[in-house]
Design an enzyme around this catalytic site. Structure first.
Site, PDB file in Angstrom:
ATOM      1  N   ASP A 233       0.846  -1.197   0.000  1.00 15.82           N
ATOM      2  CA  ASP A 233       0.000   0.000   0.000  1.00 15.82           C
ATOM      3  C   ASP A 233       0.884   1.251   0.000  1.00 15.82           C
ATOM      4  O   ASP A 233       2.034   1.196   0.430  1.00 15.82           O
ATOM      5  CB  ASP A 233      -0.864   0.040   1.274  1.00 15.82           C
ATOM      6  CG  ASP A 233      -2.027  -0.955   1.235  1.00 15.82           C
ATOM      7  OD1 ASP A 233      -2.316  -1.516   0.169  1.00 15.82           O
ATOM      8  OD2 ASP A 233      -2.648  -1.143   2.305  1.00 15.82           O
TER       9      ASP A 233
ATOM     10  N   ARG B 172      -1.165  -0.525  -8.542  1.00 14.83           N
ATOM     11  CA  ARG B 172      -2.575  -0.248  -8.213  1.00 14.83           C
ATOM     12  C   ARG B 172      -2.704   1.280  -8.194  1.00 14.83           C
ATOM     13  O   ARG B 172      -1.993   1.945  -7.448  1.00 14.83           O
ATOM     14  CB  ARG B 172      -2.935  -0.799  -6.840  1.00 14.83           C
ATOM     15  CG  ARG B 172      -4.329  -0.357  -6.371  1.00 14.83           C
ATOM     16  CD  ARG B 172      -4.514  -0.464  -4.860  1.00 14.83           C
ATOM     17  NE  ARG B 172      -4.515  -1.813  -4.372  1.00 14.83           N
ATOM     18  CZ  ARG B 172      -4.152  -2.142  -3.122  1.00 14.83           C
ATOM     19  NH1 ARG B 172      -3.730  -1.210  -2.275  1.00 14.83           N
ATOM     20  NH2 ARG B 172      -4.195  -3.388  -2.729  1.00 14.83           N
TER      21      ARG B 172
HETATM   22  P1  FDA Z   1     -14.166   9.347  -4.489  1.00 19.82           P
HETATM   23  O1  FDA Z   1     -13.591   9.600  -3.132  1.00 19.82           O
HETATM   24  O2  FDA Z   1     -14.302  10.470  -5.435  1.00 19.82           O
HETATM   25  O3  FDA Z   1     -15.539   8.604  -4.294  1.00 19.82           O
HETATM   26  C1  FDA Z   1     -16.390   8.231  -5.370  1.00 19.82           C
HETATM   27  C2  FDA Z   1     -17.668   7.613  -4.841  1.00 19.82           C
HETATM   28  O4  FDA Z   1     -17.351   6.374  -4.199  1.00 19.82           O
HETATM   29  C3  FDA Z   1     -18.366   8.408  -3.751  1.00 19.82           C
HETATM   30  O5  FDA Z   1     -19.211   9.358  -4.303  1.00 19.82           O
HETATM   31  C4  FDA Z   1     -19.097   7.311  -3.003  1.00 19.82           C
HETATM   32  O6  FDA Z   1     -20.251   6.913  -3.698  1.00 19.82           O
HETATM   33  C5  FDA Z   1     -18.143   6.181  -3.049  1.00 19.82           C
HETATM   34  N1  FDA Z   1     -17.253   6.141  -1.857  1.00 19.82           N
HETATM   35  C6  FDA Z   1     -15.940   6.443  -1.816  1.00 19.82           C
HETATM   36  N2  FDA Z   1     -15.447   6.244  -0.562  1.00 19.82           N
HETATM   37  C7  FDA Z   1     -16.477   5.825   0.192  1.00 19.82           C
HETATM   38  C8  FDA Z   1     -16.596   5.448   1.556  1.00 19.82           C
HETATM   39  N3  FDA Z   1     -15.567   5.479   2.385  1.00 19.82           N
HETATM   40  N4  FDA Z   1     -17.815   5.066   1.999  1.00 19.82           N
HETATM   41  C9  FDA Z   1     -18.883   5.006   1.167  1.00 19.82           C
HETATM   42  N5  FDA Z   1     -18.828   5.351  -0.154  1.00 19.82           N
HETATM   43  C10 FDA Z   1     -17.637   5.755  -0.634  1.00 19.82           C
HETATM   44  N6  FDA Z   1      -5.303   5.032  -0.745  1.00 19.82           N
HETATM   45  C11 FDA Z   1      -3.999   5.263  -0.455  1.00 19.82           C
HETATM   46  O7  FDA Z   1      -3.633   6.408  -0.205  1.00 19.82           O
HETATM   47  N7  FDA Z   1      -3.112   4.228  -0.438  1.00 19.82           N
HETATM   48  C12 FDA Z   1      -3.469   2.957  -0.737  1.00 19.82           C
HETATM   49  O8  FDA Z   1      -2.630   2.049  -0.717  1.00 19.82           O
HETATM   50  C13 FDA Z   1      -4.827   2.697  -1.035  1.00 19.82           C
HETATM   51  N8  FDA Z   1      -5.275   1.440  -1.331  1.00 19.82           N
HETATM   52  C14 FDA Z   1      -6.566   1.266  -1.794  1.00 19.82           C
HETATM   53  C15 FDA Z   1      -6.973   0.015  -2.258  1.00 19.82           C
HETATM   54  C16 FDA Z   1      -8.225  -0.140  -2.848  1.00 19.82           C
HETATM   55  C17 FDA Z   1      -8.622  -1.482  -3.367  1.00 19.82           C
HETATM   56  C18 FDA Z   1      -9.095   0.995  -2.959  1.00 19.82           C
HETATM   57  C19 FDA Z   1     -10.432   0.867  -3.624  1.00 19.82           C
HETATM   58  C20 FDA Z   1      -8.710   2.198  -2.451  1.00 19.82           C
HETATM   59  C21 FDA Z   1      -7.465   2.362  -1.856  1.00 19.82           C
HETATM   60  N9  FDA Z   1      -7.068   3.588  -1.347  1.00 19.82           N
HETATM   61  C22 FDA Z   1      -5.735   3.782  -1.030  1.00 19.82           C
HETATM   62  C23 FDA Z   1      -8.068   4.652  -1.079  1.00 19.82           C
HETATM   63  C24 FDA Z   1      -8.166   5.654  -2.211  1.00 19.82           C
HETATM   64  O9  FDA Z   1      -7.011   6.433  -2.278  1.00 19.82           O
HETATM   65  C25 FDA Z   1      -9.381   6.584  -1.997  1.00 19.82           C
HETATM   66  O10 FDA Z   1      -9.185   7.315  -0.810  1.00 19.82           O
HETATM   67  C26 FDA Z   1     -10.718   5.880  -1.932  1.00 19.82           C
HETATM   68  O11 FDA Z   1     -10.782   4.821  -2.822  1.00 19.82           O
HETATM   69  C27 FDA Z   1     -11.865   6.861  -2.268  1.00 19.82           C
HETATM   70  O12 FDA Z   1     -11.679   7.386  -3.549  1.00 19.82           O
HETATM   71  P2  FDA Z   1     -12.546   6.956  -4.847  1.00 19.82           P
HETATM   72  O13 FDA Z   1     -11.589   6.683  -5.948  1.00 19.82           O
HETATM   73  O14 FDA Z   1     -13.441   5.855  -4.525  1.00 19.82           O
HETATM   74  O15 FDA Z   1     -13.307   8.262  -5.278  1.00 19.82           O
END
Ligand code: FDA
Length: 314
Positions: A136, A187
């Site tokens: 990560d 990733r």
């Molecule tokens: P965004 O935050 O714009 O959200 C888009 C939509 O997704 C929201 O409108 C909502 O519907 C839904 N959503 C997002 N988060 C939600 C929540 N907590 N609860 C409910 N709904 C939610 N980060 C990092 O810094 N280091 C890492 O190693 C990782 N590893 C990682 C692995 C995997 C498999 C994922 C999916 C994510 C990570 N992350 C991470 C976290 C990533 O950086 C980010 O903070 C989250 O995925 C939220 O961003 P989105 O891309 O989902 O978009």
């Protein structure tokens, strides 16, 4: 803007020791507690049970033993031992052989040499049982050290390992090119940490635009990219760019977090895409949980309701 404020507030709360103690008392005890929506449970058996349920729906998993910012050598060693024991249990259970870990859990705040030694112990055990290990990415003070450690173990010959790049960081294009040159697996995420403006984009539109550019670079030059997001706009873009660059659905995967957008998880699988779910477990769940709340302030209402229910039932 609201999201930036929420993220800042929750990153402060994540460091609160008294809140952490209170949360640990109530948090995961009940199966219907709100935290259990995002965290499979405290034990590896809980994570295996969650993994089985996901795999029954056709999804794949990566299991994450929660922990970070370890300050003492013996605590880092304990994390290594827990990872090795967890992998043995996962292998015996017959669920997906894929784990995620954080380098500050293995000693990155102590020193690089300790971290490399500890990571090698995990990677050796992983290789023996055919596991893939995803490192990560943590906040920006650790970006260089994380990528250097990845490159060191890759150079030694460990190929069962990949890394994470955050589109929020201004430096990420160079970092992706560096990993692509090695042939390593990335990733791509937006980034979960509150970062200073000099190193990171602050506006969602800029983070999203960078995500699309970096994803394009990965589809063109990367090795089996993992597109990790719950954002429908990013997912649509991924589908389009994969088509345009001729990357078939068996040459990349989507990834999402346990308990987030379960509707999208199954919909993408139904559409023929690979979908891996990040399943966190363990007693050190509090900072992870706070980051999830910071991403979606609407979650806070659910938490308050759930804590009140817990107190009433104790
Ligand atoms: P965004 O935050 O714009 O959200 C888009 C939509 O997704 C929201 O409108 C909502 O519907 C839904 N959503 C997002 N988060 C939600 C929540 N907590 N609860 C409910 N709904 C939610 N980060 C990092 O810094 N280091 C890492 O190693 C990782 N590893 C990682 C692995 C995997 C498999 C994922 C999916 C994510 C990570 N992350 C991470 C976290 C990533 O950086 C980010 O903070 C989250 O995925 C939220 O961003 P989105 O891309 O989902 O978009």
């Amino acid at each position: 803007m609201i999201q930036a404020v929420a993220r800042a507030a929750f990153s402060v709360l994540a460091d609160s020791q008294s809140l952490k103690r209170a949360a640990s008392r109530y948090g995961l005890r009940r199966r219907d507690s709100f935290a259990r929506r995002f965290i499979a449970g405290e034990s590896v058996a809980d994570a295996i049970e969650a993994a089985r349920a996901l795999e029954a729906q056709g999804l794949t998993v990566t299991l994450d033993l929660l922990g970070e910012s370890v300050a003492a050598r013996d605590a880092a060693l304990r994390a290594v031992e827990q990872y090795i024991a967890s992998m043995a249990q996962i292998a015996r259970a017959g669920v997906g052989r894929n784990i995620s870990l954080k380098l500050t859990q293995l000693g990155l705040t102590i020193d690089r040499a300790t971290t490399v030694d500890n990571l090698r112990r995990v990677l050796d055990a992983a290789a023996a049982d055919d596991f893939f290990v995803r490192i990560d990415m943590e906040n920006s003070p650790y970006t260089d050290a994380t990528l250097d450690t990845f490159e060191t173990v890759w150079g030694i010959g460990y190929k069962n390992v990949g890394v994470v790049i955050q589109s929020a960081l201004r430096r990420s294009e160079q970092d992706i090119r560096r990993v692509n040159r090695l042939g390593g697996r990335v990733r791509l995420v937006k980034g979960a940490y509150r970062e200073p403006g000099e190193v990171a984009y602050r506006r969602k539109a800029d983070v999203d635009a960078a995500f699309i550019d970096l994803m394009t670079l990965l589809f063109k030059e990367g090795t089996y990219p993992a597109i990790a997001t719950h954002d429908p706009a990013m997912i649509d873009a991924a589908r389009r760019i994969a088509r345009e660059t001729g990357v078939t659905p068996d040459r990349f995967e989507f990834q999402m977090l346990y308990g987030v957008r379960r509707d999208l998880q199954t919909a993408l699988h139904r559409d023929g895409y690979r979908m891996r779910i990040y399943v966190p477990f363990g007693s050190e769940w509090f900072p992870y949980f706070m980051r999830r709340l910071g991403e979606r302030p609407a979650n806070v209402g659910f938490v308050i309701k759930s804590v009140l229910q817990e107190k009433r039932s104790l």
